[in-house]
Design an enzyme around this catalytic site. Structure first.
Site, short mmCIF file in Angstrom:
data_model
loop_
_atom_site.label_atom_id
_atom_site.label_comp_id
_atom_site.label_asym_id
_atom_site.label_seq_id
_atom_site.Cartn_x
_atom_site.Cartn_y
_atom_site.Cartn_z
N TRP A 90 -19.42 20.12 0.23
CA TRP A 90 -18.88 20.08 2.25
C TRP A 90 -19.78 20.97 2.17
O TRP A 90 -20.24 21.88 2.23
CB TRP A 90 -17.50 20.06 1.89
CG TRP A 90 -17.25 18.89 1.17
CD1 TRP A 90 -16.74 19.39 0.20
CD2 TRP A 90 -16.26 17.90 1.96
NE1 TRP A 90 -15.45 18.38 -0.33
CE2 TRP A 90 -15.54 17.30 0.48
CE3 TRP A 90 -17.14 16.93 2.89
CZ2 TRP A 90 -15.85 15.64 0.66
CZ3 TRP A 90 -16.46 15.85 3.07
CH2 TRP A 90 -15.64 15.71 2.09
N TRP A 99 0.79 -1.18 -0.07
CA TRP A 99 0.01 0.09 0.60
C TRP A 99 1.02 1.12 0.37
O TRP A 99 0.48 2.47 -0.58
CB TRP A 99 -1.00 0.01 1.47
CG TRP A 99 -2.12 -0.64 1.17
CD1 TRP A 99 -2.62 -2.18 1.67
CD2 TRP A 99 -3.83 -0.55 0.41
NE1 TRP A 99 -3.73 -2.23 1.04
CE2 TRP A 99 -4.51 -1.58 0.26
CE3 TRP A 99 -3.90 0.75 -0.24
CZ2 TRP A 99 -5.57 -1.18 -0.21
CZ3 TRP A 99 -4.88 0.93 -1.21
CH2 TRP A 99 -5.52 -0.04 -0.86
N TRP A 128 -6.80 10.05 2.72
CA TRP A 128 -7.57 10.41 3.48
C TRP A 128 -8.54 10.34 2.13
O TRP A 128 -10.12 10.88 2.02
CB TRP A 128 -7.34 11.98 3.46
CG TRP A 128 -6.63 12.39 5.31
CD1 TRP A 128 -5.70 12.59 5.54
CD2 TRP A 128 -8.27 12.53 6.19
NE1 TRP A 128 -5.70 13.08 7.03
CE2 TRP A 128 -7.19 12.75 7.34
CE3 TRP A 128 -9.34 12.95 6.15
CZ2 TRP A 128 -7.86 12.04 8.56
CZ3 TRP A 128 -10.41 12.91 7.21
CH2 TRP A 128 -9.26 12.69 8.57
#
Length: 467
Positions: free
Chosen positions: A310, A282, A389
């Site tokens: 958002w 990863w 994220w």
């Protein structure tokens, strides 16, 4: 060539350091230098926790070089100007370094290599940070990978083999020692005591990295796949900050794991070691993505998420501050944020939980979380931070289903069933019975209703589903 400059950046070790051995093959004398130039990192200059680690890792490297008779030169300023100045002062005929893969570093290093060669100096770079260069792997159609599993399948066929480069027993320094700043002049250590607990948790430098790797290979890896998601357990490698700063290289990790397998094939190591090496995979995948999609530290990988609704900064400022300080009223979220603030690290399972809470339950842009992690994590790494994220927010690679919302209560109950982790970081809740311990509002009112905000997030994702 009589003298070569070895330019250290985030390869702060002597073991298996390709640029070091390139320099030693070309020159008799070596000038190791570290140049502090955070302005050249663009908007991603090292954060506070990273600077703490860098200070101590540099101290460790300087000690190892001094033992071999070759002091580390420390400079502050423009990297190209300092390298040119050092070459003039010492008569060095070349500069050698290990590659970095962040967009700003690539642009800077390309410019420096061209300028040094125009000056008549040899300039060579090598790979010490990754098992596989980001440009070595493409899909069958010639595109970069965006999904981990096929990427890792292709990558495993290219994993390096052979021996590690040894640590030189001695080094020959410049005939006249160049001027050097003291390490303290870089002012890397925090001016407030928020990092006071870091030394109890961490030993930056190559020595600390070797100890962690040996402990992991000999013991912890045996239960890795079963215990790695339990934040109360010391069941992970703890190597991420060492890998980021190059206290240890991924080839060293890979080959130590391969040796562990060869030594004990009947103990269950094969499955657990493969599980751990996927995590190294990863890390490789994160750098592959950053190299091919350099805008992703601030922009979603998939364009349709640019329209995601958002909340606005003026509306979420108080909630963001509560999240940062571990005052949301959701125990597992608050425990994770306090662990981060106290130790400079957060368990990976908890990182996913707190990131999901920020982006899904609070509808705060993932970039805000990425910035906070960047400043507070000792293992803050632009590639890993960006991948993590964007994965949690649903707008990046491998983020399927992109609308996944972690339930922090269920996650807490599943991975910390006895509440050990919660009691460690939320001592004010320690006396509560375990069934109440995991619940929002156990000590302070939760800042949001989990069910309502989950539905709000799903509705928001539904708005961009067909985009």
């Amino acid at each position: 060539m009589n003298t070569a400059i070895l330019w250290f950046r985030r390869d702060l070790r002597l073991a298996d350091n390709p640029a070091l051995h390139l320099a030693l093959r070309e020159a008799e004398r070596l000038i190791p230098v570290f140049i502090w130039s955070p302005e050249e990192e663009g908007e991603w200059a090292p954060g506070g926790a990273s600077r703490w680690w860098l200070h101590h890792s540099l101290a460790d490297l300087a000690g190892e070089l001094a033992k071999r008779g070759c002091p580390l030169v420390i400079r502050r300023g423009d990297s190209l100007a300092e390298l040119r100045r050092l070459a003039r002062e010492t008569g060095a005929g070349g500069v050698f370094w290990n590659r970095l893969y962040e967009p700003a570093a690539i642009a800077r290093d390309t410019r420096i290599k061209e300028a040094l060669r125009e000056d008549g100096l040899e300039a060579q770079s090598a790979n010490s940070a990754l098992l596989i260069e980001p440009w070595q792997i493409r899909t069958g159609g010639g595109d970069p990978y965006r999904v981990f599993t096929p990427y890792w399948k292709a990558a495993q066929a290219l994993l390096p083999a052979g021996r590690l480069e040894p640590v030189p027993a001695a080094l020959v320094p410049a005939a006249e020692p160049p001027q050097s700043l003291p390490l303290e002049a870089l002012e890397l250590l925090p001016r407030i005591a928020w990092a006071a607990a870091f030394p109890g948790r961490w030993q930056p430098g190559a020595g600390g990295a070797r100890q962690r790797l040996e402990r992991f290979a000999e013991d912890v890896v045996l239960d890795y796949s079963a215990r790695r998601d339990q934040p109360a357990q010391d069941a992970t490698s703890g190597l991420s900050p060492h890998l980021h700063f190059g206290d240890i290289g991924p080839r060293q990790v890979l080959m130590r794991m391969q040796r562990a397998l060869a030594e004990d094939r009947g103990s269950g190591r094969i499955a657990t070691t493969d599980h751990f090496l996927r995590e190294i995979g990863w890390r490789e995948f994160a750098h592959h993505l950053l190299f091919h999609f350099p805008r992703t530290p601030t922009e979603p990988l998939y364009d349709k998420f640019a329209a995601f609704p958002w909340r606005k900064p003026k509306d979420y400022a108080a909630d963001l501050a509560a999240w940062q300080r571990g005052r949301t009223g959701v125990p597992i979220v608050d425990a994770g944020m306090r662990e981060l603030w106290t130790t400079g690290i957060m368990h990976n399972r908890v990182r996913m939980i707190v990131a999901s809470f920020l982006t899904k339950n609070l509808l705060i842009p993932w970039q805000e979380g990425a910035k906070w992690f960047w400043d507070t994590l000792v293992d803050a790494d632009l590639a890993n931070n960006t991948l993590g994220w964007q994965w949690t927010a649903g707008c990046g690679a491998d983020a399927a289903p992109y609308f996944r919302v972690f339930n922090p209560v269920l996650q807490s109950q599943k991975f910390d069933p006895q509440g050990e982790y919660l009691r460690r970081w939320l001592p004010e809740l320690a006396a509560l019975p375990t069934d109440r311990l995991h619940m929002p509002g156990a000590q302070r009112p939760a800042i949001v209703d989990l069910a309502e905000t989950r539905q709000r997030a799903l509705d928001a994702y539904a708005r961009i589903k067909g985009a």
